[in-house]
Design a protein around this motif. Structure first.
Motif, PDB file in Angstrom:
ATOM      1  N   TYR A   7       0.962  -1.238  -0.007  1.00  0.00           N
ATOM      2  CA  TYR A   7      -0.187  -0.078  -0.004  1.00  0.00           C
ATOM      3  C   TYR A   7       0.820   1.139  -0.090  1.00  0.00           C
ATOM      4  CZ  TYR A   7      -2.865  -3.828   1.978  1.00  0.00           C
ATOM      5  OH  TYR A   7      -3.408  -4.875   2.282  1.00  0.00           O
ATOM      6  N   TYR A   8       0.510   2.233  -0.806  1.00  0.00           N
ATOM      7  CA  TYR A   8       1.370   3.327  -0.913  1.00  0.00           C
ATOM      8  C   TYR A   8       1.021   4.331   0.159  1.00  0.00           C
ATOM      9  CZ  TYR A   8       3.699   7.526  -2.553  1.00  0.00           C
ATOM     10  OH  TYR A   8       4.885   8.555  -2.653  1.00  0.00           O
ATOM     11  N   GLU A 231     -13.183  13.775 -19.295  1.00  0.00           N
ATOM     12  CA  GLU A 231     -11.739  13.977 -19.500  1.00  0.00           C
ATOM     13  C   GLU A 231     -10.949  12.842 -18.873  1.00  0.00           C
ATOM     14  OE1 GLU A 231     -11.321  18.797 -18.578  1.00  0.00           O
ATOM     15  OE2 GLU A 231     -12.038  17.488 -16.982  1.00  0.00           O
ATOM     16  N   TRP A 232      -9.787  12.516 -19.798  1.00  0.00           N
ATOM     17  CA  TRP A 232      -9.155  11.437 -19.246  1.00  0.00           C
ATOM     18  C   TRP A 232      -7.808  11.908 -18.476  1.00  0.00           C
ATOM     19  CZ3 TRP A 232     -10.047   6.608 -20.192  1.00  0.00           C
ATOM     20  CH2 TRP A 232     -11.294   6.281 -21.324  1.00  0.00           C
ATOM     21  N   VAL A 233      -7.557  11.344 -17.217  1.00  0.00           N
ATOM     22  CA  VAL A 233      -6.632  11.666 -16.558  1.00  0.00           C
ATOM     23  C   VAL A 233      -5.761  10.521 -16.208  1.00  0.00           C
ATOM     24  CG1 VAL A 233      -7.731  13.497 -15.677  1.00  0.00           C
ATOM     25  CG2 VAL A 233      -8.087  11.387 -14.446  1.00  0.00           C
ATOM     26  N   GLU A 234      -4.655  10.599 -15.683  1.00  0.00           N
ATOM     27  CA  GLU A 234      -3.640   9.213 -15.334  1.00  0.00           C
ATOM     28  C   GLU A 234      -3.715   9.534 -13.726  1.00  0.00           C
ATOM     29  OE1 GLU A 234      -0.342   7.846 -18.259  1.00  0.00           O
ATOM     30  OE2 GLU A 234      -0.268   9.685 -18.051  1.00  0.00           O
ATOM     31  N   VAL A 235      -3.794   8.281 -13.258  1.00  0.00           N
ATOM     32  CA  VAL A 235      -3.590   8.279 -11.649  1.00  0.00           C
ATOM     33  C   VAL A 235      -2.852   7.057 -11.384  1.00  0.00           C
ATOM     34  CG1 VAL A 235      -5.888   9.389 -11.107  1.00  0.00           C
ATOM     35  CG2 VAL A 235      -5.745   6.828 -11.298  1.00  0.00           C
ATOM     36  N   GLU A 236      -1.727   7.213 -10.285  1.00  0.00           N
ATOM     37  CA  GLU A 236      -0.919   6.053  -9.977  1.00  0.00           C
ATOM     38  C   GLU A 236      -1.110   5.934  -8.207  1.00  0.00           C
ATOM     39  OE1 GLU A 236       3.139   7.097 -10.463  1.00  0.00           O
ATOM     40  OE2 GLU A 236       2.804   9.202  -9.595  1.00  0.00           O
ATOM     41  N   ALA A 237      -0.325   4.888  -7.748  1.00  0.00           N
ATOM     42  CA  ALA A 237      -0.416   4.653  -6.092  1.00  0.00           C
ATOM     43  C   ALA A 237      -0.012   5.874  -5.627  1.00  0.00           C
ATOM     44  CB  ALA A 237       0.472   3.527  -6.130  1.00  0.00           C
ATOM     45  N   GLY A 238      -0.661   6.354  -4.442  1.00  0.00           N
ATOM     46  CA  GLY A 238      -0.683   7.535  -3.607  1.00  0.00           C
ATOM     47  C   GLY A 238      -1.524   8.650  -4.098  1.00  0.00           C
ATOM     48  N   ASP A 239      -2.209   8.491  -5.324  1.00  0.00           N
ATOM     49  CA  ASP A 239      -2.957   9.639  -5.763  1.00  0.00           C
ATOM     50  C   ASP A 239      -4.466   9.358  -5.127  1.00  0.00           C
ATOM     51  OD1 ASP A 239      -1.137  10.529  -7.373  1.00  0.00           O
ATOM     52  OD2 ASP A 239      -1.906   9.806  -9.267  1.00  0.00           O
ATOM     53  N   PHE A 240      -5.170  10.507  -4.946  1.00  0.00           N
ATOM     54  CA  PHE A 240      -6.437  10.585  -4.400  1.00  0.00           C
ATOM     55  C   PHE A 240      -7.434  11.236  -5.158  1.00  0.00           C
ATOM     56  CE2 PHE A 240     -10.008  12.527  -1.853  1.00  0.00           C
ATOM     57  CZ  PHE A 240     -10.454  11.346  -1.241  1.00  0.00           C
ATOM     58  N   MET A 241      -8.944  10.547  -5.372  1.00  0.00           N
ATOM     59  CA  MET A 241      -9.568  11.043  -6.467  1.00  0.00           C
ATOM     60  C   MET A 241     -10.968  11.470  -5.578  1.00  0.00           C
ATOM     61  SD  MET A 241      -9.296   8.730  -9.927  1.00  0.00           S
ATOM     62  CE  MET A 241      -8.953   7.367  -8.967  1.00  0.00           C
ATOM     63  N   TRP A 242     -11.523  12.455  -5.737  1.00  0.00           N
ATOM     64  CA  TRP A 242     -12.719  12.988  -4.975  1.00  0.00           C
ATOM     65  C   TRP A 242     -13.758  13.073  -6.132  1.00  0.00           C
ATOM     66  CZ3 TRP A 242     -12.680  18.096  -1.937  1.00  0.00           C
ATOM     67  CH2 TRP A 242     -13.393  18.021  -0.848  1.00  0.00           C
ATOM     68  N   LEU A 243     -14.763  12.181  -5.978  1.00  0.00           N
ATOM     69  CA  LEU A 243     -16.144  12.197  -7.121  1.00  0.00           C
ATOM     70  C   LEU A 243     -17.183  12.803  -6.694  1.00  0.00           C
ATOM     71  CD1 LEU A 243     -14.969   9.185  -9.165  1.00  0.00           C
ATOM     72  CD2 LEU A 243     -13.631  11.278  -9.207  1.00  0.00           C
ATOM     73  N   ARG A 244     -17.743  14.001  -7.160  1.00  0.00           N
ATOM     74  CA  ARG A 244     -19.094  14.639  -6.702  1.00  0.00           C
ATOM     75  C   ARG A 244     -20.026  13.395  -7.298  1.00  0.00           C
ATOM     76  NH1 ARG A 244     -20.867  20.779  -8.210  1.00  0.00           N
ATOM     77  NH2 ARG A 244     -22.765  20.817  -6.897  1.00  0.00           N
ATOM     78  N   ALA A 245     -21.303  13.700  -6.725  1.00  0.00           N
ATOM     79  CA  ALA A 245     -22.505  12.619  -6.972  1.00  0.00           C
ATOM     80  C   ALA A 245     -22.505  12.957  -8.440  1.00  0.00           C
ATOM     81  CB  ALA A 245     -23.526  13.032  -6.082  1.00  0.00           C
ATOM     82  N   PHE A 246     -22.950  11.788  -9.223  1.00  0.00           N
ATOM     83  CA  PHE A 246     -23.351  12.002 -10.678  1.00  0.00           C
ATOM     84  C   PHE A 246     -22.031  12.279 -11.624  1.00  0.00           C
ATOM     85  CE2 PHE A 246     -27.298  12.781  -8.432  1.00  0.00           C
ATOM     86  CZ  PHE A 246     -28.096  11.668  -8.889  1.00  0.00           C
ATOM     87  N   CYS A 247     -20.939  12.128 -11.087  1.00  0.00           N
ATOM     88  CA  CYS A 247     -19.746  12.572 -12.052  1.00  0.00           C
ATOM     89  C   CYS A 247     -19.642  11.364 -12.794  1.00  0.00           C
ATOM     90  CB  CYS A 247     -18.561  13.035 -10.979  1.00  0.00           C
ATOM     91  SG  CYS A 247     -17.017  12.925 -12.202  1.00  0.00           S
ATOM     92  N   PRO A 248     -19.711  11.370 -14.250  1.00  0.00           N
ATOM     93  CA  PRO A 248     -19.390  10.358 -14.851  1.00  0.00           C
ATOM     94  C   PRO A 248     -18.161   9.868 -14.795  1.00  0.00           C
ATOM     95  CG  PRO A 248     -20.234  11.799 -16.281  1.00  0.00           C
ATOM     96  CD  PRO A 248     -20.048  12.536 -15.066  1.00  0.00           C
ATOM     97  N   GLN A 249     -17.814   8.318 -14.724  1.00  0.00           N
ATOM     98  CA  GLN A 249     -16.468   7.670 -14.223  1.00  0.00           C
ATOM     99  C   GLN A 249     -16.288   6.364 -14.734  1.00  0.00           C
ATOM    100  OE1 GLN A 249     -17.100   6.561  -9.807  1.00  0.00           O
ATOM    101  NE2 GLN A 249     -18.485   8.211 -10.198  1.00  0.00           N
ATOM    102  N   SER A 250     -15.191   6.098 -15.505  1.00  0.00           N
ATOM    103  CA  SER A 250     -14.831   4.776 -15.938  1.00  0.00           C
ATOM    104  C   SER A 250     -13.278   4.904 -15.794  1.00  0.00           C
ATOM    105  CB  SER A 250     -15.381   4.446 -17.314  1.00  0.00           C
ATOM    106  OG  SER A 250     -14.827   5.479 -18.441  1.00  0.00           O
ATOM    107  N   CYS A 251     -12.827   3.530 -15.922  1.00  0.00           N
ATOM    108  CA  CYS A 251     -11.280   3.451 -16.025  1.00  0.00           C
ATOM    109  C   CYS A 251     -10.796   2.153 -16.840  1.00  0.00           C
ATOM    110  CB  CYS A 251     -10.903   3.460 -14.488  1.00  0.00           C
ATOM    111  SG  CYS A 251     -11.026   1.965 -13.873  1.00  0.00           S
ATOM    112  N   TYR A 252      -9.392   2.443 -17.120  1.00  0.00           N
ATOM    113  CA  TYR A 252      -8.721   1.385 -17.761  1.00  0.00           C
ATOM    114  C   TYR A 252      -7.560   1.145 -16.863  1.00  0.00           C
ATOM    115  CZ  TYR A 252      -5.962  -1.156 -21.052  1.00  0.00           C
ATOM    116  OH  TYR A 252      -4.930  -1.748 -21.727  1.00  0.00           O
ATOM    117  N   ALA A 253      -7.006  -0.028 -16.280  1.00  0.00           N
ATOM    118  CA  ALA A 253      -6.093  -0.546 -15.575  1.00  0.00           C
ATOM    119  C   ALA A 253      -4.923  -0.574 -16.365  1.00  0.00           C
ATOM    120  CB  ALA A 253      -6.350  -1.657 -14.738  1.00  0.00           C
ATOM    121  N   GLY A 254      -3.860   0.190 -16.172  1.00  0.00           N
ATOM    122  CA  GLY A 254      -2.586   0.368 -17.110  1.00  0.00           C
ATOM    123  C   GLY A 254      -1.608  -0.969 -17.089  1.00  0.00           C
TER     124      GLY A 254
END
Length: 278
Positions: A7-8, A231-254
């Protein structure tokens, strides 16, 4: 779940004067990203009645944005802790250890928690915390004002571990997308879930989820590309995402290894009304 999972955890410090100023930090009307690089010494906070501690606040209620929870990453030095950690009797909490070990006394029972340890603390719970080791301990502390419902008792406290709870594969995903659930989804006593989501390399959320639950997502391990509000954004270990209700969200594990994150969401309650003032 393998006990080899890592865990980071932030280390603090300050970047050199030669470092570029630009970063991946984003704050929009639909989501925010706090990258690991910004968790430095100059953004730490402290709390009353604690010793040998410091913390990074990565989420707090904000009017017009995410509104249901707060989340801290707490660092405890040797002999650090508190006999009065929670000052709000209505607050419930989850503790998740990402580094080191600590002793949490819950209603008179001492639990030694190490990396991967998970504790649920209901409102009005009596608990204390102490790092009795000679090394630093770091843990996430997620807090929420519990929403009482007449006729339903508040949950009981419990302690478990990421290594003790089997991950459940999402349907029709070939085991590349799994969720470690520490509480039963059908248990109406709980008004929040704090789970761990795991994607194997190449795994995806194959559509833009758009739902009422707000999220906090702390990346424990790996990296991914997220599609957030178009919008496309990259995230990695140690990053935090804070998503408001109804924020569209999907991901691809790289890849090249698993992508894992600690996930908060509010659940199992009516939507509160904003009532007009008389």
């Amino acid at each position: 779940m393998s006990t080899k999972s890592t865990y980071y955890a932030p280390t603090g410090g300050l970047p050199p004067q030669t470092q570029l100023l630009s970063d991946r930090a984003i704050f929009t009307e639909g989501y925010a990203i706090i990258p690991k690089r910004v968790l430095t010494d100059i953004v730490i906070s402290y709390l009353p009645f604690w010793t040998h501690m410091r913390m990074w606040v990565i989420a707090r209620p904000l009017s017009g944005f995410s509104e249901t929870f707060s989340q801290y990453i707490v660092e405890l030095g040797p002999n650090g802790g508190s006999d009065k950690p929670e000052l709000d009797a209505s607050a419930e909490a989850v503790l998740f250890v990402v580094e080191g070990e600590m002793d949490v006394n819950i209603e008179g029972i001492v639990h030694n928690m190490s990396a991967g340890g998970y504790a649920y603390l209901p409102p009005n719970c009596q608990w204390t915390i102490k790092n009795n080791s000679d090394k630093h301990a770091k843990f996430h502390w997620i807090r929420k004002a519990y929403q009482f419902v007449e006729g339903i008792d508040a949950p009981e406290p419990f302690v478990t571990s990421d290594h003790e709870v089997p991950a459940i594969a999402m349907p029709n995903t070939g085991d590349v997308w799994k969720t470690t659930r520490f509480t039963e989804q059908s248990d109406m006593r709980h008004d929040m879930h704090v789970n761990i989501v795991t994607f194997e390399p190449g795994g995806v959320i194959p559509f833009d989820e758009t739902h009422v639950m707000e999220h906090g997502l702390y990346v424990l391990e790996g990296k991914a590309v997220y599609h957030l509000n178009g919008e496309w954004v990259e995230v990695e270990a140690g990053d935090f995402m804070w998503l408001r209700a109804f924020c569209p969200q999907s991901c691809y594990a790289g890849g090249p290894g698993p992508f894992r994150y600690l996930l908060y969401k509010d659940v199992n309650r009516h939507m509160p009304f904003i009532r007009p003032k008389n």
